[in-house]
Design a protein around this motif. Structure first.
Motif, mmCIF file in Angstrom:
data_model
loop_
_atom_site.group_PDB
_atom_site.id
_atom_site.type_symbol
_atom_site.label_atom_id
_atom_site.label_comp_id
_atom_site.label_asym_id
_atom_site.label_seq_id
_atom_site.Cartn_x
_atom_site.Cartn_y
_atom_site.Cartn_z
ATOM 1 N N GLU A 158 0.824 -1.218 0.000
ATOM 2 C CA GLU A 158 0.000 0.000 0.000
ATOM 3 C C GLU A 158 0.851 1.258 0.000
ATOM 4 O OE1 GLU A 158 -3.378 0.346 -0.492
ATOM 5 O OE2 GLU A 158 -2.721 2.431 -0.642
ATOM 6 N N ALA A 161 2.456 1.684 -3.186
ATOM 7 C CA ALA A 161 1.422 1.757 -4.220
ATOM 8 C C ALA A 161 1.767 0.931 -5.448
ATOM 9 C CB ALA A 161 1.169 3.200 -4.631
ATOM 10 N N TYR A 163 2.561 -3.411 -6.933
ATOM 11 C CA TYR A 163 2.607 -4.851 -6.668
ATOM 12 C C TYR A 163 4.070 -5.262 -6.600
ATOM 13 C CZ TYR A 163 -2.359 -4.864 -7.613
ATOM 14 O OH TYR A 163 -3.700 -4.611 -7.552
ATOM 15 N N GLY A 499 1.908 8.966 -16.215
ATOM 16 C CA GLY A 499 0.492 8.617 -16.100
ATOM 17 C C GLY A 499 0.272 7.190 -15.674
ATOM 18 N N ASP A 504 3.938 7.918 -10.536
ATOM 19 C CA ASP A 504 2.559 8.403 -10.515
ATOM 20 C C ASP A 504 1.713 7.586 -9.539
ATOM 21 O OD1 ASP A 504 0.424 10.095 -11.578
ATOM 22 O OD2 ASP A 504 -0.367 8.200 -12.327
ATOM 23 N N ARG A 505 1.899 6.265 -9.551
ATOM 24 C CA ARG A 505 1.113 5.431 -8.639
ATOM 25 C C ARG A 505 1.463 5.756 -7.184
ATOM 26 N NH1 ARG A 505 1.882 1.423 -12.645
ATOM 27 N NH2 ARG A 505 3.716 0.604 -11.622
ATOM 28 N N ALA A 507 2.538 8.620 -6.109
ATOM 29 C CA ALA A 507 1.960 9.931 -5.774
ATOM 30 C C ALA A 507 0.482 9.782 -5.416
ATOM 31 C CB ALA A 507 2.144 10.888 -6.945
ATOM 32 N N GLN A 508 -0.223 8.955 -6.156
ATOM 33 C CA GLN A 508 -1.650 8.709 -5.853
ATOM 34 C C GLN A 508 -1.803 8.166 -4.435
ATOM 35 O OE1 GLN A 508 -3.879 6.237 -8.587
ATOM 36 N NE2 GLN A 508 -2.621 6.912 -10.295
ATOM 37 N N SER A 509 -0.978 7.162 -4.146
ATOM 38 C CA SER A 509 -1.073 6.520 -2.833
ATOM 39 C C SER A 509 -0.728 7.513 -1.733
ATOM 40 C CB SER A 509 -0.136 5.313 -2.793
ATOM 41 O OG SER A 509 0.009 4.856 -1.480
ATOM 42 N N GLN A 510 0.310 8.316 -1.977
ATOM 43 C CA GLN A 510 0.708 9.290 -0.952
ATOM 44 C C GLN A 510 -0.435 10.260 -0.674
ATOM 45 O OE1 GLN A 510 3.038 12.708 -1.823
ATOM 46 N NE2 GLN A 510 4.386 12.442 -0.059
ATOM 47 N N ASN A 511 -1.060 10.744 -1.734
ATOM 48 C CA ASN A 511 -2.148 11.711 -1.536
ATOM 49 C C ASN A 511 -3.328 11.080 -0.790
ATOM 50 O OD1 ASN A 511 -1.025 14.051 -2.558
ATOM 51 N ND2 ASN A 511 -1.438 13.446 -4.659
ATOM 52 N N GLU A 512 -3.628 9.828 -1.115
ATOM 53 C CA GLU A 512 -4.723 9.148 -0.409
ATOM 54 C C GLU A 512 -4.426 9.025 1.085
ATOM 55 O OE1 GLU A 512 -5.453 5.481 -2.819
ATOM 56 O OE2 GLU A 512 -7.395 5.599 -1.798
ATOM 57 N N LYS B 168 -2.181 18.796 -2.643
ATOM 58 C CA LYS B 168 -1.680 18.978 -1.265
ATOM 59 C C LYS B 168 -2.485 20.049 -0.543
ATOM 60 C CE LYS B 168 1.682 16.078 -1.951
ATOM 61 N NZ LYS B 168 1.390 14.685 -1.581
ATOM 62 N N ILE B 171 -6.014 18.706 0.195
ATOM 63 C CA ILE B 171 -5.990 17.777 1.341
ATOM 64 C C ILE B 171 -5.916 18.560 2.655
ATOM 65 C CG2 ILE B 171 -4.495 16.109 2.517
ATOM 66 C CD1 ILE B 171 -3.778 15.060 -0.377
ATOM 67 N N ARG B 204 -6.430 14.919 -11.143
ATOM 68 C CA ARG B 204 -7.029 13.690 -10.609
ATOM 69 C C ARG B 204 -6.945 13.654 -9.081
ATOM 70 N NH1 ARG B 204 -2.916 9.617 -11.803
ATOM 71 N NH2 ARG B 204 -2.027 10.695 -10.021
ATOM 72 N N ASP B 205 -5.745 13.919 -8.543
ATOM 73 C CA ASP B 205 -5.575 13.795 -7.094
ATOM 74 C C ASP B 205 -6.314 14.896 -6.332
ATOM 75 O OD1 ASP B 205 -4.137 11.605 -7.734
ATOM 76 O OD2 ASP B 205 -2.186 12.344 -7.055
ATOM 77 N N ARG B 239 -4.559 3.765 -10.133
ATOM 78 C CA ARG B 239 -3.938 2.475 -9.856
ATOM 79 C C ARG B 239 -5.054 1.512 -9.413
ATOM 80 N NH1 ARG B 239 -3.659 5.001 -4.955
ATOM 81 N NH2 ARG B 239 -3.508 3.595 -3.173
#
Lengths: 528, 293
Positions: A158, A161, A163, A499, A504-505, A507-512, B168, B171, B204-205, B239
């Protein structure tokens, strides 16, 4: 006279003895370095696969797949390196840092994210492509990810972000039973079909013990398995409460959200679902051996093997071991939790638990710097393809990880995936809260213990413990975000933000995660 | 790679020491020094700002793979703007974290951001300063971080390093404990900023942050759903684990708003894409409940 001359000769030679030995050892070492090994001589690519699964079956399973792979690729040889579980983490770190790591490595659960990122190769790009070894099977067109029974959740990291591996077998919790003893106690062969029947069987066992000197426990249990069982009971009996506390997701809250909701005053220990779960736990633990919190896995296993317990709450990893050790018929079933219609414990339950417990489903990861990384990935594809996984499961007796591959006979019951209800939250899990729970457990499960006595002690410790756990979690989360920042910025500078790339993946995980953390911080700051 | 280079350097020195007689050795070392110094000066001169110099690639790679100490040594060999930014980033990650190291990183970012030549490194250094205050400082100052993120977005809108500040800021703003009026103002302002972003990942974020915050705050499905649906239109951008969550949530929000057909279609889409997910049973049941007369 003769002896004296021999001693004189030895005296003359002794200064040379050490030197001679040194020269001989040096010559031997030089020869070993200079002369290529058998493998080098035959110029085959060697893929080494390291793991700690010393249980019966795994080695044979991987061997069978390896030989089949070698037959298809004569220029490749697959070697297994088996390392005992106790020394595995140290061994792994040493090999990684020393640059001598094997190509495929079974990752230790909760292994440092830093090290995973540094030493292992993400498989995000590969898992969305079909597995070529599935050609001609029903899985041919599916992305590799979707060919796994768990959707490859066990290979997903996780924080990073991405596999980071794939595994050939699935592990899940399992309830073993002594089939002869069950028949003796109940008069029938069929195991309990639901929780109410399980309670009846335990009661019959208790009755059959009356007037006898020997004591047969309902469950062979140890500290870790008791915790896992308690978690299952909470996960089932707090499904409704967990969903009620969610904010628009329609799914039960996570443990952290559950703790935060308590601190925010959105639930308390007077909730009937919670009291019912604790009462269930108290009643069930009466069937555990005395002092179960002090027992280890071997103690519990031995107790079952020696016929001193009717049930053994463990996991699929014990199937082959038990088969090799017991001299009575053993049955296996999915662990039972109260059904929604259960008169005393069913009120908070929505339904059977979905298989989201990844315990015992480790993944094999590919080392980043291996010159044979592509070949290692190819072997991993074969190991987790329809034909490869069939071979593995047949030879090992372990549950396959691939959709549609039949499991070993007798384990069908455990193969059922999906269809269940998401798990509710558990009181356990946070280190400090778990500790407070353990400290007060004797008030619940000890002689004369009851729920109110337990809550009297636990409820006063729980708020501080939960807050401490959440703060710890926030600190660890912030550390992860800082690591991400550096890796993401470096990745973007290198132009990897395309993309679909790793950066990028991440960054998505970090923001979540950053959003969840900020929300939790705000909730904690506002909590009384 | 780094270890290999180090070993090679040691071997070269050993070779010079052992294989050359005293006088020629001195001459040889002088020539070698001049050559190395010239190469160093040529590299330090720097290329066009914002473009990774060939010599820096390895250092950034080390940083991306988590080897901050080795990256720091590589960056310290050069003096240009890129190297100083890189060194600052490495200092954020070198363990153990020290106040002195972090302060040095902040100064490096301040210097690069304040220099008269304005280029990509200026924007990145400004972004890093905001993150430094928000996350990396020993005692983070969230308000200062947010102020800098907003200034960056307003000053350099559309620049890739400024755009990444948008999620950022979203958030931080939307998960703060402010009253409804202030929350509404922030949402409005972010919507305005969203229209000026160019980076698809940042858009997107930021959308995701706005949608999730709307749910967390008061289960506001009406605000959240348009964002979730927009996220799903960018098919490959999410993802897998996030895509599964957004698919499920879009269906759930649709149902909450009484859009039964959309909800059912959403759960069926979820099931076709993630048939083995742990939420598959839940999606199946909900889709079936809607189909039932």
């Amino acid at each position: 006279m003769k002896t004296r001359s021999l001693l004189a000769l030895a005296g003359k030679l002794s200064p040379w003895l050490g030197l001679s030995l040194l020269v001989a050892v040096f010559a031997l070492a030089a020869w070993r370095v200079a002369v290529p090994s058998a493998v080098e001589a035959e110029r085959r690519t060697v893929i080494r696969i390291a793991h700690w699964q010393l249980e019966a079956g795994i080695r044979q399973g991987i061997d069978a797949v390896a030989r089949a792979y070698e037959a298809m690729h004569p220029d490749v040889r697959i070697e297994q390196i088996l390392v005992p579980e106790r020394v595995y983490p140290t061994w792994l770190t040493t090999r990684l840092v020393g640059g001598t790591a094997p190509e495929l490595i079974e990752l230790v659960p909760n292994y440092s994210s830093d090290r995973v990122a540094r030493y292992f190769r993400p498989l995000g790009a590969e898992i969305d492509q079909p597995n070529p070894y599935n050609r001609g099977t029903a899985l041919e067109a599916l992305p590799w990810r979707n060919t796994f029974v768990d959707g490859l959740a066990s290979g997903y990291h996780e924080e990073l972000a991405d596999y980071y591996g794939a595994g050939p077998f699935m592990g899940s919790r399992a309830l073993f039973y002594n089939a002869s003893m069950l028949r003796e106690v109940t008069g029938v062969d069929a195991p309990p079909a639901n929780f109410s029947e399980l309670e009846r069987v335990l009661s019959q066992l208790e009755d059959s013990m009356r007037g006898r000197n020997e004591r047969i426990a309902g469950f062979a249990m140890h500290r870790a398995s008791a915790t896992a069982l308690f978690n299952d009971l909470f996960a089932a009996q707090l499904q409704r409460l967990g969903t009620e506390l969610s904010r628009g997701t329609g799914l039960p809250v996570t443990r952290e959200e559950f703790y935060a909701a308590h601190l925010d005053g959105r639930w308390d220990f007077a909730r009937p679902e919670l009291k019912a779960a604790l009462e269930n736990l108290r009643e069930l633990s009466a069937s555990f051996p005395p002092g179960f919190t002090q027992l280890g896995r071997e103690d519990a296993s031995l107790s079952f093997v020696q016929g001193r317990a009717l049930f053994f709450y463990s996991g699929t990893w014990d199937v082959t071991n038990l088969a090799a050790q017991v001299d009575f018929p053993v049955g296996v079933m999915r662990p039972l939790v109260p059904e929604p219609g259960h008169p005393r414990f069913g009120a908070g339950v929505l339904g059977a638990l979905a298989s989201e417990d990844r315990t015992g489903s480790p993944a094999f990861s590919v080392t980043r710097d291996s010159p044979h990384a592509e070949r290692a990935i190819d072997f991993l594809r074969f190991l987790t393809s329809d034909p490869g996984n069939r071979l593995f499961s047949e030879a090992s007796g372990w549950m396959p990880s691939i959709v549609g591959v039949p499991g070993p006979s007798g384990l069908d019951e455990l193969m059922v995936a999906g269809g269940g209800y998401p798990r509710g939250p558990s009181l356990l899990g946070g280190p400090d809260t778990s500790m407070a729970f353990s400290h007060n457990l004797a008030r619940l499960t000890g002689p004369g213990g009851d729920v109110d006595a337990f809550l009297e002690g636990f409820a006063s410790d729980a708020a501080a413990a939960m807050r401490s756990d959440l703060n710890r979690s926030l600190r660890a989360g912030a550390e992860g975000l800082r690591r991400d920042d550096v890796a993401i910025i470096a990745g973007r500078v290198l132009g990897e933000v395309d993309g679909a790339g790793v950066t990028d993946r991440r960054a998505q995980s970090q923001n979540e995660r950053e959003a969840s953390m900020r929300a939790l911080e705000t909730e904690l700051a506002g909590a009384p | 790679m780094y270890r290999y280079k180090k070993l090679t350097r040691i071997s070269a020195v050993t070779y010079i020491r052992t294989m050359t007689p005293p006088m020629p050795r001195l001459l040889f070392l002088r020539v070698l020094f001049v050559v190395i110094f010239s190469i160093h000066c040529a590299r330090a001169g720097g290329g066009p700002a914002g473009v990774v110099e060939p010599g820096m690639t390895e250092a950034w790679r080390l940083l991306a793979s988590g080897d901050a100490s080795a990256a720091r040594m590589e960056f310290e060999r050069l003096e240009n703007r890129e190297a100083r930014v890189g060194l600052g980033v490495a200092l954020l990650a070198v363990q153990p974290r020290t106040a002195a190291g972090l302060e040095r990183a902040r100064r490096l970012f301040e210097d690069v951001a304040a220099e008269p030549s304005k280029d990509d490194w200026t924007v990145l250094a400004t972004y890093l300063l905001a993150r430094w205050h928000q996350l990396h400082a020993i005692a983070p100052d969230a308000a200062e971080g947010e102020r800098r993120l907003l200034a960056l977005l307003e000053e350099h809108a559309g620049h890739p390093w400024a755009d990444v500040a948008a999620p950022k800021l979203a958030i931080a703003w939307l998960n703060a404990g402010v009253d409804d009026a202030e929350h509404g103002r922030r949402e409005e302002r972010l919507r305005g900023l969203l229209g000026r972003l160019k980076d698809p990942g940042a858009i997107r974020d930021a959308r995701l942050a706005m949608a999730d915050a709307a749910l967390r705050r008061n289960a506001n499905h009406r605000s959240a759903l348009p964002h979730y649906l927009a996220l799903l239109e960018e098919a490959d951008a999410l993802r897998p684990s996030l895509r599964a969550r957004v698919l499920f949530q879009a269906a759930e929000s649709s149902l909450a708003l009484g859009l039964k057909e959309e909800a059912r279609a959403g759960w069926l889409r979820f099931l076709s894409e993630f048939p083995n997910d742990y939420r598959a049973g839940e999606a199946t049941r909900r889709a079936k409940e809607i189909s039932a007369p």
